[in-house]
Motif scaffolding. Structure first.
Motif, PDB file in Angstrom:
ATOM      1  N   UNK A  23      31.994  20.292  28.561  1.00 23.99           N
ATOM      2  CA  UNK A  23      32.053  20.159  30.012  1.00 23.99           C
ATOM      3  C   UNK A  23      32.703  21.387  30.634  1.00 23.99           C
ATOM      4  N   UNK A  24      33.724  21.904  29.942  1.00 29.68           N
ATOM      5  CA  UNK A  24      34.404  23.104  30.421  1.00 29.68           C
ATOM      6  C   UNK A  24      33.436  24.304  30.397  1.00 29.68           C
ATOM      7  N   UNK A  25      32.657  24.399  29.320  1.00 26.05           N
ATOM      8  CA  UNK A  25      31.667  25.484  29.227  1.00 26.05           C
ATOM      9  C   UNK A  25      30.677  25.394  30.383  1.00 26.05           C
ATOM     10  N   UNK A  26      30.304  24.151  30.714  1.00 29.97           N
ATOM     11  CA  UNK A  26      29.363  23.961  31.820  1.00 29.97           C
ATOM     12  C   UNK A  26      29.976  24.448  33.135  1.00 29.97           C
ATOM     13  N   UNK A  62      41.892  22.088  29.144  1.00 28.81           N
ATOM     14  CA  UNK A  62      43.282  21.699  28.840  1.00 28.81           C
ATOM     15  C   UNK A  62      43.366  20.243  28.418  1.00 28.81           C
ATOM     16  N   UNK A  63      42.580  19.390  29.092  1.00 27.20           N
ATOM     17  CA  UNK A  63      42.594  17.955  28.735  1.00 27.20           C
ATOM     18  C   UNK A  63      42.177  17.783  27.279  1.00 27.20           C
ATOM     19  N   UNK A  64      41.142  18.493  26.880  1.00 25.22           N
ATOM     20  CA  UNK A  64      40.663  18.391  25.504  1.00 25.22           C
ATOM     21  C   UNK A  64      41.692  18.896  24.504  1.00 25.22           C
ATOM     22  N   UNK A  65      42.328  20.014  24.851  1.00 23.56           N
ATOM     23  CA  UNK A  65      43.309  20.598  23.919  1.00 23.56           C
ATOM     24  C   UNK A  65      44.534  19.695  23.776  1.00 23.56           C
ATOM     25  N   UNK A  66      44.916  19.058  24.861  1.00 21.32           N
ATOM     26  CA  UNK A  66      46.058  18.136  24.797  1.00 21.32           C
ATOM     27  C   UNK A  66      45.772  16.992  23.826  1.00 21.32           C
ATOM     28  N   UNK A  67      44.532  16.493  23.879  1.00 25.35           N
ATOM     29  CA  UNK A  67      44.149  15.391  22.981  1.00 25.35           C
ATOM     30  C   UNK A  67      44.287  15.799  21.520  1.00 25.35           C
ATOM     31  N   UNK A  99      39.027   9.820  15.622  1.00 27.73           N
ATOM     32  CA  UNK A  99      37.599  10.054  15.838  1.00 27.73           C
ATOM     33  C   UNK A  99      37.275  10.133  17.341  1.00 27.73           C
ATOM     34  N   UNK A 100      37.789   9.176  18.110  1.00 28.23           N
ATOM     35  CA  UNK A 100      37.499   9.190  19.553  1.00 28.23           C
ATOM     36  C   UNK A 100      38.164  10.397  20.210  1.00 28.23           C
ATOM     37  N   UNK A 101      39.382  10.730  19.757  1.00 29.48           N
ATOM     38  CA  UNK A 101      40.061  11.913  20.316  1.00 29.48           C
ATOM     39  C   UNK A 101      39.231  13.160  20.072  1.00 29.48           C
ATOM     40  N   UNK A 102      38.702  13.274  18.857  1.00 33.14           N
ATOM     41  CA  UNK A 102      37.921  14.465  18.521  1.00 33.14           C
ATOM     42  C   UNK A 102      36.714  14.599  19.450  1.00 33.14           C
ATOM     43  N   UNK A 103      35.965  13.498  19.583  1.00 34.30           N
ATOM     44  CA  UNK A 103      34.722  13.597  20.361  1.00 34.30           C
ATOM     45  C   UNK A 103      34.982  13.711  21.855  1.00 34.30           C
ATOM     46  N   UNK A 104      36.074  13.116  22.274  1.00 31.02           N
ATOM     47  CA  UNK A 104      36.457  13.269  23.676  1.00 31.02           C
ATOM     48  C   UNK A 104      36.815  14.736  23.944  1.00 31.02           C
TER      49      UNK A 104
END
Lengths: 725, 253
Positions: free
Chosen positions: B85-88, B103-108, B73-78
């Protein structure tokens, strides 16, 4: 307004008394605790009443929850849900403190994909686009493998050869069904230059160059499992090149079903005229093939796939086989049909049924060899797969019947094949029953995955004396995979495998081979960089039917040690460099003496540089290695009854070596949108520099002189395809 | 003075009792915390970033999520927070930061649980990542995105975000590569799905607005203004103040 303390207390008392029933109601709660399979508490689990989903709560950090508000019910049905876990419904009893609810982790996709792909284990997955953008493939699925370090193919054929093993030890599958002779224009020893697969029908390929899982049988040195399309876009593709014309239709029949049909015809005229020098050995060829692939999702739990293929081919080429040089004419008609059925029996249990029937008829005419063959193969397998948490177990039963017969004439003496040579009748009937069961399991925990596979046959073969059960064997395989971090993996694998050789006109034998393998594979994969390193050792027993080296093909013991390094780097937005290096030490044993194998290559460099921008691609590929080894004939001894000279070989088997092999290929393609359609133009030059790469040695009839036979020279090929949506 | 004090005490007590009255029967909301209603918190922080021209709120939520016990759950929301944030950053013209944050999000998600929602978000992020890629990797990334989005639907056939991801991919694929042929069907399918397959305040519910805006844009592109207006009417009733819908209105006049 005057309110004194006593009044305040009275109001409070009355409020509390009045609210008592409501508060009491709140205390008679539905309570419990939610835990995972390891009994660890799960927080943030949503707990909601099925009949009133507005009545819900979340578990706390210790996994506890308390649901109130159901005024009269003593029991209530509740839904538990949490991202990453399977939702669960359960009945809760009011006031019970013992309600422990266990949530299982999310159903992993292996459940529904186990039949489609085992790529998460030790394989390398190549998608359709990997094949199309492969700088050396010419859009051919099997030729695409030759750019990778693990491919040890040294004869410019499409037959996959992995890590120094002969091609007939590896197997090609379509949707987990084995396909014998997966090449077209096959020659006297069963090898051919192109695969029989249409890339448009391929979703992906799982390549196991090392120790494959024993879910697959009858393979000793790696395998390729080709997965057919999972979905299509309605389109029609028309193609035309200097050697082929074809059409392919993709249609969605409904939301849950699609079909793909194609037909191709290959002709030789323009190609041979343009490349009369580079393809001097090729006299003529023609091929017509049609294929069909259909997929039907019967329900959420059932899937059916049908694949059918038919080919009619003929080729004439000048070749040298066993010291005789002449026109080799070969023709073949072949058709096969594959059916795959998959069913999810529950969220943990799956079933798959795979069937195929393959039949063919061929004729080969080479000097005094004139042999007609027929073959048929029946394959059936039933698999059951069970999964729970990190455990994944598959078991199955497999039956493979391979029958073939050859009839014709051939030279009595292997070295004497000319107009006046003595001939003898060639007749052979081969039957092979392979009945095997297997058990394969993996268990994953944190960063480690452990695997064990066992496969046992039911001995059904008769030996030369007619005694049944001569083929008793047991295969096993295991690996440990360590996921070092999100970008690095290390796999240590070992196994013993068995496979049967496929008889052909040159080697009319159906031998049982055994391969022992040990491998250590390291993979690093980052956004722009991937790096692979492998270290392996193999011991092979049994004979090969695809070897060009007659003496070596008699060897029954081979040992291979190797190292592979490869890197792929994307840079400057539009460039990619694929570079690989492999090193191998391969030897065989005859009567206790060790000799180098013909493909014992101290080094093999493969480099490809690709530029891609604005739908324009250009790539340069270079292959460099030493020449293959061979046993030189030093003299000839005239044998009157053979009316020919018998070769006298040098003392050291494979003691001589052909010249170094260098090849540079150029591939250019351009995609041009025309309204909503796409025109693809391509232009390839193989062996751009026209290097004279030695393939074989041709001797004079009395072996007093020799010259070299060469691989393809400079070959130009171009064409176009139009995709209409 | 005494009366004032008494009145004050009475007010406090009534508030306390009323709070007790409402809170307790509501079901002992034992799990209240940063993850409850997290999607709205992240979406609000995303909107806030454009107002203040700083992604401070998003970064604060990211920090809070990192402090939570690690779970699917935390991984998903992170990952979702990194995605927004990337879109911003991308909209602010900082492509390097956008790429690194994505990339950080995709790694998670790559290393985490394989749920339908994780696959849908992963596929969506992979589609978006193509704009930062080497041309030779783009096709492969699109192929992987399709695979992940299909997996999402196979695991949960009611996942709106799985269909949305495939619909967006088809919409942005050029027609000469077969794009645009499935957009309408996929986005309509997405809209026919519930926001959440299972109602849960910690699970994702995003995507309906995106499905509406893309479907309307698709009809505008196809010059089928009647259907565009029909879906615009439906969407604006649900999201009257959405700026993306409002920006489409000029094409419908």
């Amino acid at each position: 307004m005057i309110i004194d303390c006593s009044l305040y207390l009275r109001i409070c008392y009355r409020l509390l008394i009045g609210l008592c029933p409501l508060l009491t109601l709140g205390q008679q709660a539905f309570e419990g605790r939610v835990v995972d399979a390891n009994k660890h508490p799960l927080s943030y689990v949503s707990v909601s009443v099925v009949a009133h989903d507005s009545m819900s709560t979340l578990t706390d950090s210790a996994g506890y929850f308390s649901l109130t508000g159901m005024s009269s019910a003593t029991e209530v049905e509740v839904l538990f849900s949490l991202l990453g876990y399977q939702s669960k419904q359960a009945m809760l009893r009011r006031g019970s403190k013992e309600s422990h609810v266990l949530l299982g982790e999310s159903q992993t996709l292996q459940t529904v994909e186990v039949w489609r792909s085992m790529k998460d284990l030790t394989s390398i997955n190549l998608g359709k686009l990997d094949i199309y953008t492969n700088p050396i493939a010419g859009a051919d699925a099997l030729n695409a493998l030759q750019i990778y370090a693990y491919s040890s193919n040294v004869d410019e054929t499409a037959n996959p050869s992995f890590r120094g093993s002969e091609a007939d030890r590896s197997r090609v599958f379509i949707n987990s069904v084995p396909i014998n002779s997966p090449v077209r224009n096959s020659q006297i020893n069963g090898v051919g230059n192109f695969s029989i697969f249409n890339t448009e029908l391929i979703q992906s390929m799982d390549v196991f160059p090392g120790n494959p899982p024993l879910i697959y049988g009858n393979t000793g040195a790696g395998l390729i499992d080709i997965k057919t399309s999972e979905s299509v876009k309605n389109s029609t593709q028309l193609s035309l090149s200097i050697a082929s014309v074809g059409a392919l239709i993709n249609r969605n029949l409904s939301q849950d079903a699609f079909t793909q049909v194609y037909a191709n015809h290959q002709f030789d005229g323009p190609l041979l005229k343009l490349n009369s020098k580079g393809l001097g050995f090729l006299q003529s060829f023609r091929t017509t093939d049609v294929g069909w692939n259909s997929n039907w999702k019967v329900s959420d739990a059932d899937r059916l796939n049908f694949y059918a293929y038919y080919i009619d081919e003929y080729a004439e080429l000048t070749s040298t086989i066993n010291f005789s040089n002449g026109l080799n004419q070969s023709g073949k008609r072949r058709g096969f049909f594959i059916m795959n059925y998959q069913k999810s029996l529950s969220d943990k249990l799956n079933l798959a049924l795979n069937s195929s029937y393959d039949m063919g008829k061929s004729r080969i005419d080479f000097l005094q060899i004139d042999v007609s063959s027929t073959s048929s193969t029946l394959f059936n397998s039933l698999l059951l797969n069970y999964q729970k948490e990190g455990l994944n177990v598959t078991t199955g039963l497999e039956y493979n019947l391979q029958q073939s017969s050859m009839q014709g004439v051939g030279p009595t003496f292997y070295y004497s094949n000319h107009d006046s040579s003595q001939t003898q009748v060639v007749q052979g009937d081969f039957g092979l029953h392979i009945l095997e069961s297997f058990l394969h399991g993996t268990y994953s925990s944190n960063r480690m995955t452990y695997s064990l596979g066992l496969r046992k046959n039911v001995p059904l073969q008769h030996d030369a004396n007619g005694i049944k059960g001569s083929d008793n064997y047991f295969s096993f395989q295991s690996y440990i995979k360590w996921k070092i971090n999100t970008i690095q993996n290390l796999v240590l694998s070992a196994g013993r495998y068995h496979n049967y050789t496929e008889p052909n006109v040159m080697y009319q034998r159906q031998a049982l081979n055994q391969t022992d393998q040990l491998a250590l594979d390291y993979v690093l994969k980052q956004k722009s960089t991937s790096f692979n390193a492998s270290l392996y050792a193999k011991r092979e027993q049994g004979m090969s039917n695809t070897s060009y080296e007659f003496l070596e093909s008699m060897a029954s013991q081979r040992e291979i040690f190797g190292l592979e390094l490869s890197v792929q780097q994307n840079f400057w937005k539009y460039f990619r460099l694929l570079s690989s290096f492999s090193l191998m030490d391969a030897s065989f044993d005859i009567e206790g003496v060790r000799y180098s194998t013909s493909n014992n290559i101290p080094y093999f460099f493969k480099n490809a540089l690709t530029f891609s921008r604005n739908r324009f691609n250009i790539s340069l590929t270079a292959l460099n290695r030493p020449g293959t080894r061979y046993t030189r004939v030093i003299n000839g001894n005239y044998i009157p009854e053979a009316r020919a000279y018998e070769p006298i070989y040098e003392q050291q088997l494979n003691g001589s070596q052909l010249g170094a092999y260098h090849r540079l290929d150029l591939n250019i393609s351009k995609l041009i949108p025309i309204k909503n359609n796409l025109l693809t133009l391509y232009f390839n030059v193989n062996n751009l520099l026209g290097a004279k790469n030695q393939r074989n040695l041709i001797y004079t009839p009395d072996f007093s002189g020799s010259s070299f036979e060469h691989f393809n020279g400079n070959v130009i090929f171009f064409g176009a395809s139009m995709t209409l949506y | 003075m005494k009366n004032k004090l008494t009145l004050h005490l009475l007010k406090i007590s009534v508030v306390f009792i009323m709070a007790l009255l409402f809170v307790v029967p509501a079901g002992a909301q034992t799990g209240q915390g940063v993850l409850n209603g997290i999607e709205k918190k992240i979406d609000d922080a995303f909107g806030q970033a454009f107002v203040t021209k700083k992604p401070d709120q998003l970064e604060r939520i990211t920090k809070l999520l990192k402090e939570q016990k690690k779970s699917a759950l935390t991984d998903y929301w992170l990952a979702y927070a990194y995605y927004l944030n990337s879109l911003y950053y991308d909209s602010m013209g900082d492509a390097d930061e956008a790429e690194s944050t994505l990339s950080k999000g995709m790694e998670l998600l790559k290393s985490g649980s394989q749920s339908s929602e994780s696959y849908a978000l992963m596929g969506t992020m992979q589609n978006y990542s193509i704009k930062f890629m080497n041309m030779l990797s783009a096709n492969k990334a699109a192929e992987e995105a399709t695979r992940n989005l299909s997996k999402s639907i196979r695991l949960e056939p009611k996942n709106l975000r799985g269909y949305l991801g495939l619909g967006l991919q088809d919409y942005y694929t050029p027609p000469e590569f077969g794009g645009g042929t499935k957009t309408e069907g996929l986005l309509k399918k997405a809209l026919s799905m519930p926001d959440q397959p299972t109602k849960n305040p910690t699970m994702p519910s995003w995507g309906r607005k995106e499905a509406y805006t893309t479907l309307i844009s698709y009809y505008i592109k196809k010059k089928d203004l009647e259907k565009a207006k029909q879906y615009y009417k439906e969407a604006s009733a649900k999201y009257p103040n959405d700026y993306r819908l409002l920006s489409l209105s000029k094409d419908l006049l």
